[in-house]
Write a protein that holds these residues in place. Structure first.
Motif, short mmCIF file in Angstrom:
data_model
loop_
_atom_site.label_atom_id
_atom_site.label_comp_id
_atom_site.label_asym_id
_atom_site.label_seq_id
_atom_site.Cartn_x
_atom_site.Cartn_y
_atom_site.Cartn_z
N GLU A 82 24.40 39.16 11.09
CA GLU A 82 24.03 39.79 12.25
C GLU A 82 25.34 40.75 12.92
O GLU A 82 25.16 41.80 13.47
CB GLU A 82 24.88 39.36 13.24
N ALA A 83 26.44 40.68 12.46
CA ALA A 83 27.21 41.66 12.47
C ALA A 83 26.77 42.98 11.41
O ALA A 83 27.33 44.26 12.48
CB ALA A 83 28.33 41.69 11.22
N GLN A 98 26.26 34.70 10.30
CA GLN A 98 27.16 35.99 11.00
C GLN A 98 27.12 37.61 10.50
O GLN A 98 27.33 38.19 11.01
CB GLN A 98 28.86 34.99 10.89
N ASN A 103 23.85 32.63 5.91
CA ASN A 103 25.05 34.09 6.74
C ASN A 103 24.42 34.42 7.25
O ASN A 103 24.25 35.61 7.93
CB ASN A 103 25.09 34.65 5.29
#
Length: 99
Positions: free
Chosen positions: A59-60, A56, A54
């Motif tokens: 990172e978010a 993304q 996961n």
């Protein structure tokens, strides 16, 4: 990431454990979280998220240290900590946010 939005929008505290299989501290948290889940029952949810699968979301949320534990309730981050955590502290936090 819309699934994540659905998960955090509940009125039940949700504990997310961000981990990897190759990090010893991450894997050592698994039995602790099993005990936490058993202790809090349906007053909270425990969800493990592998950062390698996961990227993304990781990172978010700016996940840097592993493991990282985040507790959400009603769409709001209530608590966040990186590193090993003890089960009794996590149980206490979840019980506090379950009120």
């Amino acid at each position: 990431m819309s699934k994540f939005g659905e998960l955090i929008s509940t009125n039940v505290p949700v504990l997310f454990n961000f981990f990897t299989d190759w990090n010893d501290d991450s894997t050592s948290m698994h039995p602790v979280l099993r005990d936490v889940a058993a202790a809090v029952g349906d007053k909270a949810r425990i969800i493990k998220i592998n950062v390698d699968k996961n990227p993304q979301l990781s990172e978010a949320l700016r996940i840097k240290g592993l493991p990282t534990i985040i507790i959400y309730k009603n769409g709001e981050m209530k608590w966040r900590q990186s590193g090993l955590q003890d089960g009794s502290s996590l149980i206490s936090l979840l019980n506090q946010f379950a009120r």
